[in-house]
Design an enzyme around this catalytic site. Structure first.
Site, PDB file in Angstrom:
ATOM      1  N   ASP A 187      -9.062   3.059  -3.137  1.00  0.00           N
ATOM      2  CA  ASP A 187     -10.062   3.401  -2.121  1.00  0.00           C
ATOM      3  C   ASP A 187     -11.343   3.920  -2.773  1.00  0.00           C
ATOM      4  OD1 ASP A 187      -8.208   2.688  -0.270  1.00  0.00           O
ATOM      5  OD2 ASP A 187      -7.667   4.736   0.285  1.00  0.00           O
ATOM      6  N   GLU A 199       2.341   5.159  -4.085  1.00  0.00           N
ATOM      7  CA  GLU A 199       2.321   6.143  -5.203  1.00  0.00           C
ATOM      8  C   GLU A 199       3.639   6.933  -5.256  1.00  0.00           C
ATOM      9  OE1 GLU A 199      -0.113   5.694  -2.958  1.00  0.00           O
ATOM     10  OE2 GLU A 199      -1.335   4.499  -4.329  1.00  0.00           O
ATOM     11  N   ASP A 230       0.835  -1.215   0.000  1.00  0.00           N
ATOM     12  CA  ASP A 230       0.000   0.000   0.000  1.00  0.00           C
ATOM     13  C   ASP A 230       0.869   1.264   0.000  1.00  0.00           C
ATOM     14  OD1 ASP A 230      -2.291   1.550   0.144  1.00  0.00           O
ATOM     15  OD2 ASP A 230      -2.532   1.323   2.316  1.00  0.00           O
TER      16      ASP A 230
HETATM   17  O1  MIG Z   1      -4.224   6.137   4.130  1.00  0.00           O
HETATM   18  O2  MIG Z   1      -3.893   0.932   5.622  1.00  0.00           O
HETATM   19  O3  MIG Z   1      -5.977   1.901   0.158  1.00  0.00           O
HETATM   20  O4  MIG Z   1      -7.009  -0.239   1.606  1.00  0.00           O
HETATM   21  O5  MIG Z   1      -7.154   0.049   4.396  1.00  0.00           O
HETATM   22  C1  MIG Z   1      -4.974   4.968   4.177  1.00  0.00           C
HETATM   23  C2  MIG Z   1      -5.088   1.638   5.702  1.00  0.00           C
HETATM   24  C3  MIG Z   1      -4.057   3.777   4.097  1.00  0.00           C
HETATM   25  C4  MIG Z   1      -5.152   2.877   2.165  1.00  0.00           C
HETATM   26  C5  MIG Z   1      -5.547   1.620   1.466  1.00  0.00           C
HETATM   27  C6  MIG Z   1      -6.619   0.942   2.255  1.00  0.00           C
HETATM   28  C7  MIG Z   1      -6.122   0.631   3.633  1.00  0.00           C
HETATM   29  C8  MIG Z   1      -5.654   1.928   4.329  1.00  0.00           C
HETATM   30  N1  MIG Z   1      -4.663   2.605   3.493  1.00  0.00           N
END
Ligand code: MIG
Length: 690
Positions: free
Chosen positions: A422, A312, A309
């Site tokens: 998201d 980007e 995650d």
């Molecule tokens: O800023 O880890 O897209 O699936 O639950 C949020 C917490 C960070 C974004 C991910 C999402 C995840 C969440 N993350």
């Protein structure tokens, strides 16, 4: 044939795997102009031309008529007008009266796509850095163009078979007990389940590769117990590494100089969940190897899958950005500011996250050259996925691991899957999920799906049920939701029995879905396609935005509106509608080519099988390993003999092969009925074959 044209000094992004020598000049229908560093390509459009592709984006399957921008972004609140999402997939397919072609902009920086927005009769694509390779792929059929492109970029990632099972996830699962409880709630109600995603709360202060020892005291026994229940835990790994003296990853990365640096050579600090963090320079091979090996300790505890995650990379703020914001605050403090100055202040803080200035503050070492981040921004997520994939490959080169990530660009499709980011618990995002499937497939992303039920905001039980009815078909089938939203596990809802029944359809169709996925992956095909790919002569079909082709035999048309008890469907040919309530409870309705209203109660979902084709349906099961891949009811509407090539393999090693994996199922006419044959298969020509 594929033609390549270079502009400026293109970087080797790793997107393509075949070398195509560069040509001089560009074809006449590409009008090229320069404006400073920027390069602009303009293509004339006639009224009926259509544009497909562009992977992860909002709006239509046909992308014509709006603006998009390749710039990987943490856009947790995206709407119809959002130009950039988490991935950048610069491949487009033009369906033109003047001749079809595909085009790929192999450019790691920002690219703007104005597809008939500023002026309806032109597609204008602008590379902001002006350094890129352009690939043009002419071809007669859209399918053929995409196949050539897919051969250029290499085979799509293939996950283990268990990853095709239902996965439950939520941001907020905070302890071992909680995970055990969730599994118990599924198993005791016989709700199928194969995986449980663990979000950032398993870590100690959001530090990658750590477990919070007070809430997860014994990961090894936890994993073992879960596996006894046929459930795999899938922990998250974030891109940012916490700045904390004594923390192994931080110390090692610091000592070896593995983090992204500013122009003056000092480390770039940005804040994400762990607070002040550093960002591994995944564009370097040595850094990838180092980070990839960090997964090994987790693999040693018995884990077999991960999600990556924030790659980007998302930045909540940088040191410099925060200072600048405070400075501006201070300047106006005590002043009697006007409204404009007030809104200005608000914007300073509102725009502090993921700011363009921050993406210009740090540098990479890419192929031995210093490159400023913004020039290669869209590669970062892809190279993190690559680090993880190569780490796992090194751990066990023959085993398949589950890996899916948030940020990506073309090239990442070889290393892992992606989820669609998201989304929100909106009906429009259910439809967006459907539309994104074929677009992502064209760009090589086959293992994908959206957060079922919606991530942000509170879901409703009918939205979750309808979304599951689409999720039945998406290779990644994960229910995920954000912290603070309504709890979204199936067993929380009054309609849980209906939801559970819909899940049995997934497991019943699994042999077919797995077979179609593998054939698409190994043959460089799309598992999901716009109708335009299969019915190019049918103008009506070509314009359809809410039905897509699935595999070679089927079309899907989910209900995506609240309170609807059915929907209109256009059939480009005669098809058999299977109206599923569960894997064992369904109706078969032959439907003629044309427009139809089909009744679909809340607990019913349709699947359309082309006349002359059939599909195998297995009995449901509560986990993937229990699905029977050898005994089937065959469902179809046949006039004559027909056959289906069923692909299967062990699902856990990389010993896949189309030749070895295919078993032919043959159905022939037998008096008034039909009879079926297939090597080592128990076949029941059960469902309306005549
Ligand atoms: O800023 O880890 O897209 O699936 O639950 C949020 C917490 C960070 C974004 C991910 C999402 C995840 C969440 N993350």
């Amino acid at each position: 044939m594929i033609f390549r044209y270079d502009f400026g000094a293109p970087l080797d992004t790793g997107a393509v795997i075949r070398h195509i020598p560069a040509e001089k000049g560009v074809p006449g229908f590409f009008d090229v102009s320069r404006e400073g560093e920027k390069i602009r390509f303009s293509i004339a459009l006639s009224r009926d031309d259509m544009i497909f592709g562009l992977g992860q984006n909002v709006r239509g399957i046909n992308k014509r008529g709006h603006l998009y921008r390749s710039w990987n972004s943490d856009e947790f609140h995206h709407e119809e007008t959002t130009k950039s999402l988490y991935g950048s997939h610069n491949f487009l397919v033009f369906r033109r009266t003047e001749g079809n072609f595909g085009v790929f902009f192999d450019d790691p920086g920002a690219v703007e796509f104005d597809l008939g927005y500023t002026s309806a009769d032109r597609a204008v694509i602008t590379s902001e850095n002006g350094n890129l390779s352009l690939y043009i792929i002419p071809g007669d059929s859209l399918k053929e163009i995409v196949r050539s492109f897919r051969r250029l970029i290499g085979r799509s990632y293939i996950p283990p078979k268990w990853a095709f099972g239902y996965i439950q996830s939520r941001w907020g699962y905070a302890s071992e007990e909680e995970l055990r409880h969730i599994v118990h709630e599924h198993r005791s109600r016989h709700i199928p389940l194969d995986g449980l995603c663990v979000d950032i709360d398993y870590m100690e202060q959001y530090k990658d590769f750590t477990w919070n020892s007070s809430t997860f005291s014994d990961p090894v026994s936890l994993n073992r117990d879960m596996k006894e229940e046929h459930v795999r835990l899938i922990p998250i790994i974030d891109a940012g590494v916490k700045e904390e003296p004594g923390y192994e990853i931080y110390e090692e990365g610091l000592e070896r100089g593995y983090f992204c640096k500013k122009a003056d050579g000092s480390n770039f600090i940005g804040a994400v969940w762990p607070g002040r963090s550093l960002f591994p320079d995944f564009l370097r091979e040595d850094v990838r190897r180092w980070f990839g090996r960090k997964y090994h300790a987790l693999l040693d505890t018995g884990l077999e899958g991960f999600w990556n995650d924030m790659n980007e990379p998302a930045l909540f703020y940088s040191e410099e950005g925060l200072e600048e914001a405070y400075r501006q605050m201070d300047m106006t403090k005590g002043e009697n500011i006007g409204i404009d100055a007030f809104f200005g202040l608000r914007d300073i803080f509102g725009g502090i996250a993921n700011s363009p200035e921050d993406y210009r503050r740090f540098w990479h070492d890419f192929h031995g050259k210093k490159v400023r981040h913004d020039k290669v921004h869209n590669l970062y997520g892809c190279y993190m996925t690559r680090a993880a994939a190569e780490g796992m490959e090194e751990y066990d080169s023959d085993k398949r691991f589950l890996l899916f990530a948030r940020s990506s660009c073309i090239g990442a499709h070889r290393y892992g899957g992606i989820w669609q980011g998201d989304n929100t618990s909106w009906w429009s995002h259910l439809l967006m999920n459907l539309k994104m499937m074929p677009s992502l497939n064209m760009c090589g992303f086959l293992f994908t799906g959206a957060d079922i039920g919606g991530f942000s905001n509170n879901t409703t039980e009918d939205l979750l049920l309808r979304w599951l009815q689409l999720g039945v078909f998406t290779p990644l089938m994960r229910n995920h939701s954000a912290q603070g939203t309504r709890e979204q596990e199936i067993y929380r809802f009054g309609l849980q029995e209906d939801m559970k029944n819909i899940l049995t359809v997934r497991y019943g169709l699994l042999p077919y879905l797995y077979s179609e996925f593998m054939k698409a992956a190994l043959g460089d095909e799309c598992m999901f396609r716009p109708l335009a790919f299969d019915y190019p002569e049918d103008d009506l079909a070509c314009r359809i935005e809410d039905q897509v082709m699935l595999g070679d035999q089927c079309m899907i048309a989910p209900v995506y509106e609240q309170n609807a008890r059915g929907r209109y469907v256009y059939l480009p040919e005669d098809m058999l509608m299977v109206r599923f309530r569960s894997a064992e409870d369904y109706d078969l309705l032959p439907v003629k080519k044309g427009h139809h209203w089909v009744d679909l109660q809340l607990n019913e979902m349709p699947l359309f099988i082309r006349r002359g084709c059939f599909i195998p349906l297995s009995r449901g099961a509560e986990w993937v390993d229990a699905v029977d891949f050898s005994s089937f009811t065959l469902i179809g509407w046949l006039d004559d003999e027909a056959s289906y090539s069923l692909y299967d393999d062990d699902g856990c090693t990389k010993g896949w092969s189309l030749e070895a994996g295919i078993r032919r199922i043959e159905v022939s006419k037998n008096g008034d009925g039909f009879c079926a044959r297939g090597k080592e298969l128990a076949l029941d020509p059960g469902g309306l074959l005549g």
